[in-house]
Design an enzyme around this catalytic site. Structure first.
Site, PDB file in Angstrom:
ATOM      1  N   GLY A  15       0.464   7.761  31.367  1.00  0.00           N
ATOM      2  CA  GLY A  15       1.477   6.703  31.454  1.00  0.00           C
ATOM      3  C   GLY A  15       0.971   5.374  30.925  1.00  0.00           C
ATOM      4  N   PRO A  94      -1.143  18.376  39.667  1.00  0.00           N
ATOM      5  CA  PRO A  94      -2.397  19.129  39.859  1.00  0.00           C
ATOM      6  C   PRO A  94      -2.143  20.579  40.264  1.00  0.00           C
ATOM      7  CG  PRO A  94      -1.949  17.742  41.760  1.00  0.00           C
ATOM      8  CD  PRO A  94      -0.880  17.430  40.747  1.00  0.00           C
ATOM      9  N   THR A  95      -3.203  21.364  40.251  1.00  0.00           N
ATOM     10  CA  THR A  95      -3.106  22.740  40.740  1.00  0.00           C
ATOM     11  C   THR A  95      -2.849  22.698  42.254  1.00  0.00           C
ATOM     12  OG1 THR A  95      -4.706  23.372  39.058  1.00  0.00           O
ATOM     13  CG2 THR A  95      -4.344  24.945  40.840  1.00  0.00           C
ATOM     14  N   ALA A 165      -5.553  13.298  23.530  1.00  0.00           N
ATOM     15  CA  ALA A 165      -6.804  13.704  24.165  1.00  0.00           C
ATOM     16  C   ALA A 165      -7.501  12.439  24.637  1.00  0.00           C
ATOM     17  CB  ALA A 165      -7.675  14.477  23.183  1.00  0.00           C
ATOM     18  N   LYS A 268     -16.927  23.471  18.737  1.00  0.00           N
ATOM     19  CA  LYS A 268     -18.231  22.946  19.130  1.00  0.00           C
ATOM     20  C   LYS A 268     -18.628  23.562  20.471  1.00  0.00           C
ATOM     21  CE  LYS A 268     -21.853  20.316  19.062  1.00  0.00           C
ATOM     22  NZ  LYS A 268     -23.003  20.977  18.437  1.00  0.00           N
ATOM     23  N   SER A 269     -19.700  24.335  20.426  1.00  0.00           N
ATOM     24  CA  SER A 269     -20.146  24.976  21.658  1.00  0.00           C
ATOM     25  C   SER A 269     -20.640  23.922  22.644  1.00  0.00           C
ATOM     26  CB  SER A 269     -21.262  25.958  21.320  1.00  0.00           C
ATOM     27  OG  SER A 269     -21.644  26.624  22.473  1.00  0.00           O
ATOM     28  N   CYS A 277      -6.864  18.810  32.246  1.00  0.00           N
ATOM     29  CA  CYS A 277      -5.742  19.603  31.722  1.00  0.00           C
ATOM     30  C   CYS A 277      -6.023  21.086  31.483  1.00  0.00           C
ATOM     31  CB  CYS A 277      -5.262  18.978  30.421  1.00  0.00           C
ATOM     32  SG  CYS A 277      -4.609  17.325  30.655  1.00  0.00           S
ATOM     33  N   GLN A 279      -8.051  23.610  32.413  1.00  0.00           N
ATOM     34  CA  GLN A 279      -8.091  24.609  33.493  1.00  0.00           C
ATOM     35  C   GLN A 279      -6.759  24.654  34.242  1.00  0.00           C
ATOM     36  OE1 GLN A 279     -11.585  25.428  35.761  1.00  0.00           O
ATOM     37  NE2 GLN A 279     -10.528  24.982  37.656  1.00  0.00           N
TER      38      GLN A 279
HETATM   39  N1  LIG Z   1      -4.926  13.098  31.172  1.00  0.00           N
HETATM   40  C1  LIG Z   1      -4.540  13.548  29.992  1.00  0.00           C
HETATM   41  O1  LIG Z   1      -5.248  13.446  29.010  1.00  0.00           O
HETATM   42  C2  LIG Z   1      -3.193  14.201  29.833  1.00  0.00           C
HETATM   43  C3  LIG Z   1      -2.741  14.471  28.543  1.00  0.00           C
HETATM   44  C4  LIG Z   1      -1.496  15.070  28.385  1.00  0.00           C
HETATM   45  C5  LIG Z   1      -0.723  15.367  29.496  1.00  0.00           C
HETATM   46  N2  LIG Z   1      -1.184  15.088  30.739  1.00  0.00           N
HETATM   47  C6  LIG Z   1      -0.289  15.343  31.869  1.00  0.00           C
HETATM   48  O2  LIG Z   1       0.308  14.093  32.229  1.00  0.00           O
HETATM   49  C7  LIG Z   1       0.512  14.027  33.645  1.00  0.00           C
HETATM   50  C8  LIG Z   1      -0.186  12.810  34.204  1.00  0.00           C
HETATM   51  O3  LIG Z   1      -1.576  12.944  33.984  1.00  0.00           O
HETATM   52  P1  LIG Z   1      -2.567  11.720  34.200  1.00  0.00           P
HETATM   53  O4  LIG Z   1      -3.892  12.171  33.713  1.00  0.00           O
HETATM   54  O5  LIG Z   1      -1.971  10.483  33.645  1.00  0.00           O
HETATM   55  O6  LIG Z   1      -2.565  11.639  35.806  1.00  0.00           O
HETATM   56  P2  LIG Z   1      -3.094  10.462  36.720  1.00  0.00           P
HETATM   57  O7  LIG Z   1      -3.450  11.059  38.022  1.00  0.00           O
HETATM   58  O8  LIG Z   1      -4.114   9.644  35.974  1.00  0.00           O
HETATM   59  O9  LIG Z   1      -1.811   9.490  36.907  1.00  0.00           O
HETATM   60  C9  LIG Z   1      -0.683   9.838  37.623  1.00  0.00           C
HETATM   61  C10 LIG Z   1      -0.208   8.610  38.400  1.00  0.00           C
HETATM   62  O10 LIG Z   1       1.059   8.898  38.990  1.00  0.00           O
HETATM   63  C11 LIG Z   1       1.136   8.174  40.210  1.00  0.00           C
HETATM   64  N3  LIG Z   1       2.194   8.743  41.049  1.00  0.00           N
HETATM   65  C12 LIG Z   1       2.273   9.972  41.615  1.00  0.00           C
HETATM   66  N4  LIG Z   1       3.420  10.119  42.270  1.00  0.00           N
HETATM   67  C13 LIG Z   1       4.111   8.972  42.135  1.00  0.00           C
HETATM   68  C14 LIG Z   1       5.386   8.528  42.573  1.00  0.00           C
HETATM   69  N5  LIG Z   1       6.190   9.329  43.282  1.00  0.00           N
HETATM   70  N6  LIG Z   1       5.773   7.277  42.254  1.00  0.00           N
HETATM   71  C15 LIG Z   1       4.976   6.457  41.534  1.00  0.00           C
HETATM   72  N7  LIG Z   1       3.760   6.840  41.059  1.00  0.00           N
HETATM   73  C16 LIG Z   1       3.339   8.073  41.368  1.00  0.00           C
HETATM   74  C17 LIG Z   1      -0.253   8.307  40.797  1.00  0.00           C
HETATM   75  O11 LIG Z   1      -0.497   7.275  41.752  1.00  0.00           O
HETATM   76  C18 LIG Z   1      -1.135   8.188  39.547  1.00  0.00           C
HETATM   77  O12 LIG Z   1      -1.593   6.863  39.325  1.00  0.00           O
HETATM   78  C19 LIG Z   1       0.015  15.358  34.196  1.00  0.00           C
HETATM   79  O13 LIG Z   1       1.094  16.244  34.278  1.00  0.00           O
HETATM   80  C20 LIG Z   1      -0.948  15.831  33.136  1.00  0.00           C
HETATM   81  O14 LIG Z   1      -1.076  17.228  33.105  1.00  0.00           O
HETATM   82  C21 LIG Z   1      -2.399  14.504  30.937  1.00  0.00           C
HETATM   83  O1  LIG Z   2     -15.029  21.921  20.229  1.00  0.00           O
HETATM   84  C1  LIG Z   2     -14.880  21.524  21.397  1.00  0.00           C
HETATM   85  C2  LIG Z   2     -13.805  20.696  21.806  1.00  0.00           C
HETATM   86  C3  LIG Z   2     -13.700  20.325  23.134  1.00  0.00           C
HETATM   87  N1  LIG Z   2     -14.645  20.727  24.021  1.00  0.00           N
HETATM   88  C4  LIG Z   2     -14.538  20.313  25.424  1.00  0.00           C
HETATM   89  O2  LIG Z   2     -13.218  20.581  25.870  1.00  0.00           O
HETATM   90  C5  LIG Z   2     -12.832  19.647  26.866  1.00  0.00           C
HETATM   91  C6  LIG Z   2     -11.485  19.043  26.524  1.00  0.00           C
HETATM   92  O3  LIG Z   2     -11.595  18.201  25.406  1.00  0.00           O
HETATM   93  P1  LIG Z   2     -10.339  17.556  24.662  1.00  0.00           P
HETATM   94  O4  LIG Z   2      -9.347  18.597  24.429  1.00  0.00           O
HETATM   95  O5  LIG Z   2     -10.847  16.823  23.497  1.00  0.00           O
HETATM   96  O6  LIG Z   2      -9.875  16.453  25.739  1.00  0.00           O
HETATM   97  P2  LIG Z   2      -8.624  16.390  26.748  1.00  0.00           P
HETATM   98  O7  LIG Z   2      -8.411  14.955  27.033  1.00  0.00           O
HETATM   99  O8  LIG Z   2      -8.825  17.330  27.873  1.00  0.00           O
HETATM  100  O9  LIG Z   2      -7.365  16.856  25.862  1.00  0.00           O
HETATM  101  C7  LIG Z   2      -6.773  18.149  25.992  1.00  0.00           C
HETATM  102  O10 LIG Z   2      -5.879  18.170  27.079  1.00  0.00           O
HETATM  103  C8  LIG Z   2      -4.841  17.165  27.007  1.00  0.00           C
HETATM  104  C9  LIG Z   2      -4.077  17.235  28.304  1.00  0.00           C
HETATM  105  O11 LIG Z   2      -3.102  18.201  28.310  1.00  0.00           O
HETATM  106  C10 LIG Z   2      -3.993  17.443  25.770  1.00  0.00           C
HETATM  107  O12 LIG Z   2      -2.969  16.456  25.692  1.00  0.00           O
HETATM  108  C11 LIG Z   2      -4.877  17.395  24.532  1.00  0.00           C
HETATM  109  O13 LIG Z   2      -4.097  17.708  23.372  1.00  0.00           O
HETATM  110  C12 LIG Z   2      -5.996  18.414  24.692  1.00  0.00           C
HETATM  111  O14 LIG Z   2      -6.904  18.321  23.585  1.00  0.00           O
HETATM  112  C13 LIG Z   2     -13.961  18.613  26.935  1.00  0.00           C
HETATM  113  O15 LIG Z   2     -14.804  18.918  28.027  1.00  0.00           O
HETATM  114  C14 LIG Z   2     -14.705  18.814  25.639  1.00  0.00           C
HETATM  115  O16 LIG Z   2     -16.059  18.453  25.729  1.00  0.00           O
HETATM  116  C15 LIG Z   2     -15.703  21.518  23.640  1.00  0.00           C
HETATM  117  O17 LIG Z   2     -16.554  21.880  24.440  1.00  0.00           O
HETATM  118  N2  LIG Z   2     -15.795  21.897  22.328  1.00  0.00           N
END
Ligand SMILES: NC(=O)c1ccc[n+]([C@@H]2O[C@H](COP(=O)([O-])OP(=O)(O)OC[C@H]3O[C@@H](n4cnc5c(N)ncnc54)[C@H](O)[C@@H]3O)[C@@H](O)[C@H]2O)c1
Ligand SMILES: O=c1ccn([C@@H]2O[C@H](COP(=O)(O)OP(=O)(O)O[C@H]3O[C@H](CO)[C@@H](O)[C@H](O)[C@H]3O)[C@@H](O)[C@H]2O)c(=O)[nH]1
Length: 464
Positions: A15, A94-95, A165, A268-269, A277, A279
């Site tokens: 967000g 979350p899970t 990412a 990249k190993s 995300c 898992q």
């Molecule tokens: N982190 C990433 O890189 C990433 C990338 C793509 C998609 N996503 C997805 O996006 C979503 C958010 O992920 P995130 O990493 O930003 O999570 P996050 O935990 O960093 O942020 C979520 C926020 O929502 C707030 N929240 C929860 N319930 C609320 C409510 N009812 N009203 C107001 N605020 C509320 C929490 O306090 C928290 O600050 C997840 O579904 C995740 O899977 C994450």
């Molecule tokens: O060649 C690679 C690439 C990644 N990783 C590892 O994989 C994990 C995830 O990396 P990365 O995907 O770059 O970061 P995230 O922020 O978790 O992003 C993934 O998860 C997000 C949340 O859903 C998606 O939005 C993105 O597209 C997706 O790349 C990390 O521990 C990296 O170190 C490796 O070990 N080898």
């Protein structure tokens, strides 16, 4: 339809950066980012931009550009809902840790709470955008909750999954490979999709904005993560074979990645993938397959997670067996705690699990990460519940610089690929350590032959 006011519920890793970029690129749209977490909102409003709650390269400049102009962070969720034409839901999914689907399914309670709050507060028609990652067909549940108020307000539900990412979030948002928008294939649905398309079109060309039906969009997010994580698990599985056969996993990756059908990225190993995300989303996919009675499909994707668990365990076991089968009382330095470089996020980081294995063998760990706080490191270990909080604090020291970091250490293990680790004066480190001095490179980023010339006994993941 011209969007003038956007609200985003959830000021987290998605967000915060996503709305900052929308605000920066669309000065005519007012963007209100709201969250229940007062501390987080206060940090987003910090005048000292180094104190923003999330570390991402380039983020502070974007926030500085738009904050106070058309970008606002607040805890007043109701007001932001009232004012908005379009509401992004970007809360955590979350899970589940309880009940049916425990350990597998996505916990949708935060999503549902948002939908109920919107339904209770809204007085005018709104477009609701699923930004969080959700199981396929969640839009159906949202629509049902939203449309049951009977107060005459109409809602359109769109799916707009985020593909950024961490570590490259700003770059990914500025120049995404694609933006995905799923919506109802009705006249109202098409209007809503077009409205969101037009927001992104302020800086993203139309050919990169894909419009699909809502279920394809929801499912594509889980699928993209499953494919990406599968590549990491595939190369990591082969790292074990490389170590056994004196093949070099980086050479193998380069050789196969040059095939344009395979491609060079995500090969990249490592010590195992982490992050909030991969898992979670694959477990969610596995659970979905099971609920649709597709056990073989579920088993197929579950193997990606099992391979990742194996990789983390294998790395810890390698350290223990190399240190003469005991690490009891031995100082081991862990370089890096974040799940990848250029982020302060530690969720599901491989370092947590490797540390936990070593602590169970009574190792004394010293952890250094350039962006992660000591509180976070202890919280991550405490969360596993493997030992008491005081034991974690007795066995783990967190360093915030390199002074005395390596003194009398038996081993150093690289857990995160931070660039600064490549610049360390390893001759000096070698002098400070006990001998034999061991180094375990979980990211294969160091020049191992050079380290061995200094006198280190080295191991790098996937190197024979
Ligand atoms: N982190 C990433 O890189 C990433 C990338 C793509 C998609 N996503 C997805 O996006 C979503 C958010 O992920 P995130 O990493 O930003 O999570 P996050 O935990 O960093 O942020 C979520 C926020 O929502 C707030 N929240 C929860 N319930 C609320 C409510 N009812 N009203 C107001 N605020 C509320 C929490 O306090 C928290 O600050 C997840 O579904 C995740 O899977 C994450
Ligand atoms: O060649 C690679 C690439 C990644 N990783 C590892 O994989 C994990 C995830 O990396 P990365 O995907 O770059 O970061 P995230 O922020 O978790 O992003 C993934 O998860 C997000 C949340 O859903 C998606 O939005 C993105 O597209 C997706 O790349 C990390 O521990 C990296 O170190 C490796 O070990 N080898």
């Amino acid at each position: 339809m011209n969007i003038k006011n956007i609200c985003c519920i959830g000021a987290g890793y998605v967000g915060g950066p996503t709305m900052s970029v929308i605000a920066a690129k669309c000065p005519d749209i007012k963007v209100n980012v709201v969250d229940l977490n007062k501390q987080r909102i206060a940090a987003w409003n910090e005048t000292d931009l180094d104190k923003l709650p999330i570390y991402e390269p380039g983020l502070s400049a974007i926030v500085a550009q738009a904050r106070g102009r058309n970008l606002f962070f607040s805890t007043d969720v109701d007001q932001a809902i009232l004012d908005a034409d379009m509401i992004f839901i970007s809360v955590n999914t979350p899970t589940k840790t309880y009940g049916i689907g425990k350990g597998m399914a996505a916990d949708l309670k935060y999503i549902e709470l948002c939908a109920r709050q919107i339904a209770a507060v809204a007085k005018t028609d709104k477009i609701i955008v699923e930004k969080s990652t959700l199981p396929v067909r969640t839009a159906e549940a949202l629509k049902s909750i939203l449309s049951s108020t009977g107060n005459g307000v109409n809602f359109q539900v769109l799916s707009n999954p985020e593909f950024l990412a961490e570590g490259t979030a700003v770059q990914d948002l500025l120049e995404p490979d694609r933006v995905l928008i799923g919506g109802e294939r009705t006249e109202e649905g098409e209007v809503a999709m077009q409205a969101l398309h037009d927001v992104f079109h302020n800086w993203i060309p139309s050919e990169r904005i894909l419009l699909t039906n809502v279920w394809s969009s929801e499912l594509s997010k889980l699928t993209a993560n499953a494919f990406l994580a599968q590549r990491v698990s595939s190369i990591n599985s082969l790292s074990a074979l490389c170590e056994a056969t004196e093949a070099d996993v980086d050479e193998v990756a380069r050789a196969i990645g040059q095939d344009s059908r395979i491609g060079p990225k995500f090969l990249k190993s490592s010590v195992g993938f982490g992050g909030s995300c991969f898992q979670k989303d694959i477990l969610n996919l596995v659970y979905l397959c099971q609920t649709y009675g597709l056990q073989e499909v579920a088993d197929y994707w579950h193997q990606v997670i099992k391979m990742n668990d194996y990789q983390k365990r294998r790395f810890a076991q390698k350290i223990i067996s190399t240190l003469y089968n005991t690490v009891n009382g031995k100082k081991i330095v862990l370089l890096g705690w974040a799940f990848k470089k250029d982020t302060n996020d530690t969720r599901e980081s491989a370092a947590i699990y490797v540390a936990d294995y070593l602590l169970s063998e009574m190792a004394e760990l010293v952890v250094y990460d350039p962006k992660v706080t000591a509180e976070q490191i202890y919280a991550d270990l405490d969360y596993l519940n493997t030992r008491s909080e005081s034991e974690n604090r007795n066995l783990v020291t967190v360093a915030n610089n390199y002074d005395e970091l390596f003194d009398d250490a038996h081993a150093v293990a690289v857990m995160t690929e931070w660039d600064e680790f490549k610049e360390i004066d390893w001759e000096h480190v070698f002098d400070r350590m006990l001998k034999p001095a061991f180094i375990f490179d979980g990211r294969a980023i160091l020049d191992m032959p050079a380290l061995e010339n200094i006198g280190f006994r080295g191991f790098a993941i996937g190197k024979g």
